[in-house]
Design an enzyme around this catalytic site. Structure first.
Site, PDB file in Angstrom:
ATOM      1  N   LYS A  13       0.832  -1.221   0.000  1.00 44.69           N
ATOM      2  CA  LYS A  13       0.000   0.000   0.000  1.00 44.69           C
ATOM      3  C   LYS A  13       0.859   1.260   0.000  1.00 44.69           C
ATOM      4  O   LYS A  13       0.624   2.184  -0.751  1.00 44.69           O
ATOM      5  CB  LYS A  13      -0.910   0.049   1.239  1.00 44.69           C
ATOM      6  CG  LYS A  13      -1.856  -1.101   1.381  1.00 44.69           C
ATOM      7  CD  LYS A  13      -2.727  -0.937   2.617  1.00 44.69           C
ATOM      8  CE  LYS A  13      -1.980  -0.941   3.928  1.00 44.69           C
ATOM      9  NZ  LYS A  13      -1.293  -2.209   4.262  1.00 44.69           N
ATOM     10  N   ARG A 127      11.837  -6.050   4.346  1.00 45.72           N
ATOM     11  CA  ARG A 127      11.580  -4.610   4.247  1.00 45.72           C
ATOM     12  C   ARG A 127      12.582  -3.820   5.088  1.00 45.72           C
ATOM     13  O   ARG A 127      12.913  -4.198   6.196  1.00 45.72           O
ATOM     14  CB  ARG A 127      10.171  -4.287   4.735  1.00 45.72           C
ATOM     15  CG  ARG A 127       9.977  -2.769   4.853  1.00 45.72           C
ATOM     16  CD  ARG A 127       8.570  -2.339   4.875  1.00 45.72           C
ATOM     17  NE  ARG A 127       7.830  -2.860   6.012  1.00 45.72           N
ATOM     18  CZ  ARG A 127       6.538  -2.627   6.187  1.00 45.72           C
ATOM     19  NH1 ARG A 127       5.861  -1.929   5.301  1.00 45.72           N
ATOM     20  NH2 ARG A 127       5.921  -3.132   7.232  1.00 45.72           N
ATOM     21  N   ARG A 171      -0.488  -9.041  13.186  1.00 48.26           N
ATOM     22  CA  ARG A 171      -1.054  -7.953  12.365  1.00 48.26           C
ATOM     23  C   ARG A 171      -1.955  -8.516  11.272  1.00 48.26           C
ATOM     24  O   ARG A 171      -2.982  -7.923  10.925  1.00 48.26           O
ATOM     25  CB  ARG A 171       0.070  -7.115  11.758  1.00 48.26           C
ATOM     26  CG  ARG A 171       0.741  -6.217  12.781  1.00 48.26           C
ATOM     27  CD  ARG A 171       2.074  -5.692  12.309  1.00 48.26           C
ATOM     28  NE  ARG A 171       1.987  -4.838  11.152  1.00 48.26           N
ATOM     29  CZ  ARG A 171       3.017  -4.547  10.361  1.00 48.26           C
ATOM     30  NH1 ARG A 171       4.213  -5.064  10.609  1.00 48.26           N
ATOM     31  NH2 ARG A 171       2.858  -3.759   9.331  1.00 48.26           N
TER      32      ARG A 171
HETATM   33  P1  AP5 Z   1       4.914  -1.599   1.783  1.00 47.47           P
HETATM   34  O1  AP5 Z   1       4.606  -0.737   0.620  1.00 47.47           O
HETATM   35  O2  AP5 Z   1       5.783  -1.035   2.869  1.00 47.47           O
HETATM   36  O3  AP5 Z   1       3.579  -2.271   2.359  1.00 47.47           O
HETATM   37  P2  AP5 Z   1       2.370  -1.686   3.195  1.00 47.47           P
HETATM   38  O4  AP5 Z   1       1.158  -2.362   2.677  1.00 47.47           O
HETATM   39  O5  AP5 Z   1       2.411  -0.195   3.185  1.00 47.47           O
HETATM   40  O6  AP5 Z   1       2.764  -2.266   4.602  1.00 47.47           O
HETATM   41  P3  AP5 Z   1       2.732  -1.643   6.056  1.00 47.47           P
HETATM   42  O7  AP5 Z   1       3.363  -2.669   6.972  1.00 47.47           O
HETATM   43  O8  AP5 Z   1       3.339  -0.264   6.109  1.00 47.47           O
HETATM   44  O9  AP5 Z   1       1.245  -1.588   6.301  1.00 47.47           O
HETATM   45  P4  AP5 Z   1       0.561  -1.739   7.595  1.00 47.47           P
HETATM   46  O10 AP5 Z   1      -0.790  -1.477   7.097  1.00 47.47           O
HETATM   47  O11 AP5 Z   1       0.687  -2.930   8.413  1.00 47.47           O
HETATM   48  O12 AP5 Z   1       1.351  -0.669   8.508  1.00 47.47           O
HETATM   49  P5  AP5 Z   1       1.111   0.841   8.856  1.00 47.47           P
HETATM   50  O13 AP5 Z   1       2.382   1.539   8.753  1.00 47.47           O
HETATM   51  O14 AP5 Z   1      -0.074   1.369   8.114  1.00 47.47           O
HETATM   52  O15 AP5 Z   1       5.594  -2.938   1.199  1.00 47.47           O
HETATM   53  C1  AP5 Z   1       6.022  -3.999   2.071  1.00 47.47           C
HETATM   54  C2  AP5 Z   1       7.397  -4.523   1.583  1.00 47.47           C
HETATM   55  O16 AP5 Z   1       7.229  -5.169   0.317  1.00 47.47           O
HETATM   56  C3  AP5 Z   1       8.427  -3.412   1.359  1.00 47.47           C
HETATM   57  O17 AP5 Z   1       9.702  -3.908   1.690  1.00 47.47           O
HETATM   58  C4  AP5 Z   1       8.329  -3.127  -0.129  1.00 47.47           C
HETATM   59  O18 AP5 Z   1       9.545  -2.594  -0.634  1.00 47.47           O
HETATM   60  C5  AP5 Z   1       8.010  -4.494  -0.694  1.00 47.47           C
HETATM   61  N1  AP5 Z   1       7.146  -4.451  -1.885  1.00 47.47           N
HETATM   62  C6  AP5 Z   1       6.162  -3.552  -2.157  1.00 47.47           C
HETATM   63  N2  AP5 Z   1       5.573  -3.855  -3.332  1.00 47.47           N
HETATM   64  C7  AP5 Z   1       6.157  -4.986  -3.767  1.00 47.47           C
HETATM   65  C8  AP5 Z   1       5.959  -5.821  -4.932  1.00 47.47           C
HETATM   66  N3  AP5 Z   1       5.009  -5.540  -5.841  1.00 47.47           N
HETATM   67  N4  AP5 Z   1       6.750  -6.916  -5.057  1.00 47.47           N
HETATM   68  C9  AP5 Z   1       7.697  -7.204  -4.145  1.00 47.47           C
HETATM   69  N5  AP5 Z   1       7.938  -6.457  -3.035  1.00 47.47           N
HETATM   70  C10 AP5 Z   1       7.176  -5.360  -2.842  1.00 47.47           C
HETATM   71  O19 AP5 Z   1       0.651   0.715  10.378  1.00 47.47           O
HETATM   72  C11 AP5 Z   1       1.538   0.260  11.403  1.00 47.47           C
HETATM   73  C12 AP5 Z   1       0.788   0.204  12.716  1.00 47.47           C
HETATM   74  O20 AP5 Z   1       0.288   1.522  13.055  1.00 47.47           O
HETATM   75  C13 AP5 Z   1      -0.467  -0.687  12.737  1.00 47.47           C
HETATM   76  O21 AP5 Z   1      -0.147  -2.034  12.998  1.00 47.47           O
HETATM   77  C14 AP5 Z   1      -1.288  -0.015  13.853  1.00 47.47           C
HETATM   78  O22 AP5 Z   1      -0.818  -0.396  15.118  1.00 47.47           O
HETATM   79  C15 AP5 Z   1      -1.002   1.462  13.644  1.00 47.47           C
HETATM   80  N6  AP5 Z   1      -1.998   2.097  12.751  1.00 47.47           N
HETATM   81  C16 AP5 Z   1      -1.748   2.688  11.535  1.00 47.47           C
HETATM   82  N7  AP5 Z   1      -2.885   3.166  10.986  1.00 47.47           N
HETATM   83  C17 AP5 Z   1      -3.890   2.864  11.858  1.00 47.47           C
HETATM   84  C18 AP5 Z   1      -5.294   3.062  11.845  1.00 47.47           C
HETATM   85  N8  AP5 Z   1      -5.915   3.667  10.812  1.00 47.47           N
HETATM   86  N9  AP5 Z   1      -5.995   2.612  12.910  1.00 47.47           N
HETATM   87  C19 AP5 Z   1      -5.421   2.020  13.960  1.00 47.47           C
HETATM   88  N10 AP5 Z   1      -4.089   1.779  14.023  1.00 47.47           N
HETATM   89  C20 AP5 Z   1      -3.324   2.191  12.992  1.00 47.47           C
END
Ligand code: AP5
Length: 213
Positions: A13, A127, A171
């Site tokens: 994402k 990552r 998660r």
């Molecule tokens: P990446 O693009 O980093 O993936 P992502 O979907 O953004 O993953 P996140 O872990 O950031 O999402 P998340 O939703 O768990 O965490 P967030 O930060 O929102 O890609 C992942 C990896 O794959 C990278 O290494 C990338 O380079 C690689 N990659 C990408 N595309 C690829 C492809 N096509 N092929 C191969 N490799 C690829 O949230 C973290 C924490 O914050 C949550 O757990 C929660 O505690 C809190 N939080 C955040 N938002 C909220 C909310 N709205 N409500 C409540 N708690 C929240």
């Protein structure tokens, strides 16, 4: 254009949201990045959020919604935005909807980046994240030019605390229980677009551009 990114943790994402933001000149708003910046800065918000994040749980809706609504009220959001990691629960989506409705507005696209769970754990261990500017890399698929150093700002890259295998599994469970129902929520509103997230990130982006065209 107002876009919501959906998908499991690690589905890509953030990677895609940054590309969309650049292509369409709209801000990329990641609640995860906002929380991480606060954790790094040692703010009260960061300290509260960190406990939930380290356990792989969601930060409570009340706190998250307040932060998000403050952010989208800023001037740079006047022409739209891409939300990454918000909404993550039905109550969050409902608040966002009702706030937009007050301005006769709505989400235009909800893009679900689909990646099966078995690919996710592998991806997360590779990552590397920049806690300074929010850039993300993958040691195999999307490596930085210089190992361990962010291409954008030169800061050191780290393995996020919540990317350890046990936390990733937690998660994923939280995602299936609390966030996946949003796919149905946006489908019923007629704005859901699904893209295959298992292919190369440039191919994922090409598919997204097609649905946004
Ligand atoms: P990446 O693009 O980093 O993936 P992502 O979907 O953004 O993953 P996140 O872990 O950031 O999402 P998340 O939703 O768990 O965490 P967030 O930060 O929102 O890609 C992942 C990896 O794959 C990278 O290494 C990338 O380079 C690689 N990659 C990408 N595309 C690829 C492809 N096509 N092929 C191969 N490799 C690829 O949230 C973290 C924490 O914050 C949550 O757990 C929660 O505690 C809190 N939080 C955040 N938002 C909220 C909310 N709205 N409500 C409540 N708690 C929240």
């Amino acid at each position: 254009m107002k876009i919501v990114m959906l998908g499991a943790p690690g589905a890509g994402k953030g990677t895609q949201a940054k590309m969309i933001a650049e292509e369409y000149a709209i801000p990329h708003i990641s609640t995860g990045d906002i929380f991480r910046a606060n954790v790094k800065g040692g703010t009260p918000l960061g300290m509260e959020a960190k406990a939930y994040m380290d356990r792989g749980e969601l930060v409570p809706d009340e706190l998250t919604v307040r932060i998000l609504l403050d952010r989208v009220a800023k001037d740079d959001c006047a022409n739209g935005y891409v939300l990454d990691g918000f909404p993550r629960t039905i109550p969050q989506a409902e608040v966002l909807d009702s706030e937009l409705a007050k301005m006769n507005d709505r989400i235009d696209f909800a893009i679900d980046v689909e990646v099966p769970d078995e690919n996710i754990v592998r991806r997360m261990s590779g990552r590397r994240a920049c806690l300074n500017c929010g850039a993300t890399y993958h040691i195999e698929h999307i490596p930085p030019k210089k190992e361990g150093i962010c291409d954008n700002c030169g800061s050191e890259l780290v393995l996020r605390d919540d990317d350890k295998e046990e936390t990733v599994k937690k998660r994923l469970a939280v995602y299936h229980e609390q966030t996946q129902p949003l796919i149905d929520f946006y489908n019923k509103k007629g704005v859901l677009k699904e893209v295959d997230g298992t292919v190369d990130s440039a191919e994922v982006f090409a598919a997204i551009k097609k649905v946004l065209a």
